[in-house]
Enzyme design. Structure first.
Site, short mmCIF file in Angstrom:
data_model
loop_
_atom_site.label_atom_id
_atom_site.label_comp_id
_atom_site.label_asym_id
_atom_site.label_seq_id
_atom_site.Cartn_x
_atom_site.Cartn_y
_atom_site.Cartn_z
N GLU A 182 -33.55 -14.48 -4.38
CA GLU A 182 -34.30 -13.51 -5.19
C GLU A 182 -33.43 -12.31 -5.56
O GLU A 182 -33.49 -11.79 -6.67
CB GLU A 182 -35.53 -13.02 -4.42
CG GLU A 182 -36.57 -14.10 -4.15
CD GLU A 182 -37.42 -14.45 -5.38
OE1 GLU A 182 -37.24 -13.82 -6.44
OE2 GLU A 182 -38.25 -15.38 -5.27
N ARG A 186 -32.62 -11.60 -9.49
CA ARG A 186 -33.23 -10.38 -10.04
C ARG A 186 -32.20 -9.26 -10.15
O ARG A 186 -31.99 -8.69 -11.22
CB ARG A 186 -34.40 -9.91 -9.17
CG ARG A 186 -35.53 -10.94 -9.10
CD ARG A 186 -36.76 -10.36 -8.41
NE ARG A 186 -37.67 -11.44 -8.00
CZ ARG A 186 -38.99 -11.33 -7.97
NH1 ARG A 186 -39.58 -10.21 -8.30
NH2 ARG A 186 -39.74 -12.34 -7.58
N ASP A 311 -37.62 -26.02 -9.33
CA ASP A 311 -37.42 -25.66 -10.74
C ASP A 311 -36.02 -25.27 -11.22
O ASP A 311 -35.37 -26.00 -11.96
CB ASP A 311 -38.42 -24.55 -11.13
CG ASP A 311 -38.57 -23.44 -10.08
OD1 ASP A 311 -37.72 -23.35 -9.19
OD2 ASP A 311 -39.55 -22.67 -10.15
N GLU A 472 -43.23 -18.15 -17.61
CA GLU A 472 -42.63 -19.44 -18.01
C GLU A 472 -43.15 -20.01 -19.34
O GLU A 472 -42.39 -20.55 -20.13
CB GLU A 472 -42.80 -20.48 -16.89
CG GLU A 472 -41.98 -20.19 -15.64
CD GLU A 472 -42.57 -19.10 -14.78
OE1 GLU A 472 -43.77 -18.77 -14.95
OE2 GLU A 472 -41.84 -18.54 -13.93
#
Ligand SMILES: *[C@@H]1O[C@H](CO)[C@@H](O)[C@H](O)[C@H]1NC(C)=O
Ligand SMILES: *[C@@H]1O[C@H](CO)[C@@H](O)[C@H](O)[C@H]1NC(C)=O
Ligand SMILES: *[C@@H]1O[C@H](CO)[C@@H](O)[C@H](O)[C@H]1NC(C)=O
Length: 573
Positions: A182, A186, A311, A472
């Site tokens: 993360e 980010r 994903d 998304e």
């Protein structure tokens, strides 16, 4: 103007040998059950029968509940607060007006964050309080920087950069351990793209500081990273497993860091992870169960999914191929293997709406199919569209159109026009047809009469009906517009934006919405705004209404958090 120009390089067809073993014929669960059943004594068998009977009663009860409330959920009991009305009735029609409206939404959310949470990780947009869930470095601010720059909010950008320049990423509050993946997507991703936009060298220094602080994650027996790092101690937190999205979605960022700093170690270290997973044994060619054993490098267990935890591992195959100027053929091969298998095993369509295609999930052995479509999986059509252009796979573009249609309907067919976390489909088995690869448990749970609404919609909703401001679907809609030039996508994006404005806008920013089937308004706000709303959702919307040359897909590749990276100038020095 709309479609990205593709450099038609001949695709290198390399010979590769398929290392994955053929799927062994498993004993079916029926014969397994039969052989085990008579090993139990009479009493145990009796107890089992009783259990099944109770389960049956529960199911029947469930069917009745479904009939009473055909589309699930009880009628709203909360006090209804009417949705916000737009102050002027003027409808934005042109791209320019729509762009302005998206920019105003960004300004509004940023203003609330700035006023009540500046420098904190997240604004809580209903109570006007804040939290430091992500280590306290201000993840919302860092994630939003490049969106501010791209929307030409320069004063806001400057103020943000000033704050970042004074941060110390080598120190966290005592006891806090940083989630590796993360933080990379980010914060490292955000600083790298903000640097490329502004060329403010303070941003590159801070990017390198984060990159260095997190490198200890790779210090494991196999080089596959641990999921958390204690930056205070300069050490990772040992763990036995990590999911493939976490291990395999840091490569683009470390590669860009290598490019910008001239230090190849970042890229080389991250690349080793891909090489290992590429060579690991898989249940089916190109499909990876989500859990990796860090000590052995084996793909051990978990579902096979293009949704959460799987994903972006697949997403980065094609994106690294594009980023490297199509010179790393390994990525082309891995991508094509995965997509071919996905199309073979994971794509189905609704039995009620034959236009509605979706990508479901598989179990770890790639033999049981779970008929649900996650909102997270809605990045897939955008990925397929990119791949279809770059690798000249026209069939993939057709599938991308069909999948984008489903993602739009996830919004379009709820009362609020917002999408839930995922939607569910009926298996053919429920229709009296048999199907070999389906999830038995799932079939049991969905064994109920289809409501009229389900027949109209083509899908039904699961228990989680939250919309947490996810990007998304809009990401795919933006890419589909750029690649096909079909203006319908702009209308879809605009409709979704209006629903976001109507239902999630709070006086200070935007809030996640608890139940998208409820029009109760503000009582559904959950007081949460994740940083990806500013980093991704609003950015993709803004780009949808911008000229296709603005952050062109020929020049940029977006990391999984929507941070645009310039495509490398020279792949190999
Ligand atoms: C939060 O801030 C906004 C904007 O300043 C204000 O209108 C609203 O009343 C505040 N909400 C609370 C609960 O204080
Ligand atoms: C669904 O889409 C149609 C056509 O775009 C539109 O007329 C309708 O209002 C949409 N429904 C919702 C709930 O937004
Ligand atoms: C639904 O899923 C989101 C995202 O995973 C989660 O944050 C939320 O708590 C869930 N909501 C419910 C009602 O289960």
């Amino acid at each position: 103007m709309e479609s990205i120009a593709v450099n038609h390089k001949p695709i290198v067809h390399v010979d590769y040998t398929d290392n994955s073993p053929l799927l062994t014929k498993r004993q079916t669960w029926r014969s397994l059950l039969r052989s085990k059943w008579y090993r139990f004594d009479r009493l145990t068998r009796g107890l089992f029968c009783l259990m099944f009977l109770m389960l049956g009663c529960a199911l029947i009860a469930r069917i009745f509940i479904e009939i009473e409330y055909p589309f699930g959920g009880k009628p709203d009991s909360q006090v209804t607060i009417p949705p916000r009305q737009d102050s002027d009735n003027h409808v934005a029609q042109t791209d320019k007006e729509r762009r302005k409206a998206v920019r105003a939404a960004m300004k509004h959310a940023w203003q609330g964050y700035r006023q009540y949470a500046f420098g904190k990780d997240e604004l809580q947009p209903v109570t006007n309080t804040s939290n430091n869930k992500w280590g306290g470095w201000g993840v919302t601010l860092i994630d939003a920087l490049d969106t501010l720059h791209l929307m030409e909010l320069h004063e806001e950008f400057k103020e943000g950069v000033h704050h970042v320049a004074n941060l110390d990423f080598t120190k966290a509050k005592a006891g806090y351990t940083t989630p590796f993946f993360e933080m990379i997507i980010r914060s490292l991703g955000g600083l790298l793209s903000a640097y490329e936009m502004s060329l403010d060298v303070r941003l590159l220094h801070k990017a390198r500081e984060i990159g260095d602080a997190l490198m200890p994650a790779f210090d494991t027996p196999t080089g596959i990273p641990y999921p958390r790092v204690d930056v205070n101690k300069g050490k990772a937190v040992p763990a036995s497993r990590v999911c493939i999205a976490e291990a395999g979605t840091v490569q683009l960022e470390y590669w860009k860091l290598s490019e910008l700093t001239g230090n190849p170690v970042y890229h080389e270290t991250a690349q080793k992870v891909v090489d290992l997973l590429d060579n690991a044994e898989k249940p089916y060619k190109g499909l990876y169960p989500i859990w990796v054993d860090i000590n052995s490098g084996k793909l051990t267990s978990g579902s096979i999914t293009f949704g959460g935890m799987g994903d972006s591992w697949y997403e980065y195959m094609i994106k690294q191929y594009i980023y490297s100027r199509r010179e790393y053929d390994q990525y082309r091969r891995m991508y094509e293997e995965s997509i071919d298998s996905m199309k073979e095993l994971m794509v189905r369509r609704s039995i009620y709406d034959p236009e509605m295609y979706y990508v479901g999930d598989l179990d770890a052995t790639a033999t049981k199919f779970s008929p649900r479509y996650q909102h997270l999986t809605c990045f897939v059509p955008g990925m397929l569209a990119l791949g279809s252009k770059v690798l000249d796979r026209p069939d993939d573009l057709e599938l991308a159109k069909q999948l984008t249609y489903t993602c739009f309907q996830m919004y379009n067919r709820t009362a609020t026009g917002l999408s839930p976390e995922y939607i569910q489909f009926r298996n053919k088995r429920d229709q009296g047809l048999s199907e070999s690869t389906e999830n038995g448990m799932f079939a049991l749970l969905s064994l109920r009469k289809a409501s009229e609404k389900e027949k109209e919609d083509g899908f039904y909703l699961g228990p989680n009906r939250s919309y947490i401001l996810r990007p998304e679907a809009l990401e795919s809609i933006m890419i589909m517009y750029r690649i096909t030039g079909d203006k319908m996508y702009k209308e879809w994006g605009w409709q979704i934006f209006q629903a976001i404005e109507k239902w999630t806008k709070t006086p200070s920013a935007n809030s996640a919405y608890h139940d998208v089937t409820s029009t109760a308004g503000s009582s559904q706000w959950t007081d949460s705004m994740e940083s990806f709303f500013l980093a991704e959702t609003l950015k993709y919307l803004y780009l949808l209404f911008s000229p296709a040359e603005y952050y062109s897909l020929d020049e940029y590749v977006f990391n999984t958090e929507a941070h645009p990276f310039k495509i490398m100038r020279h792949a190999r020095p």
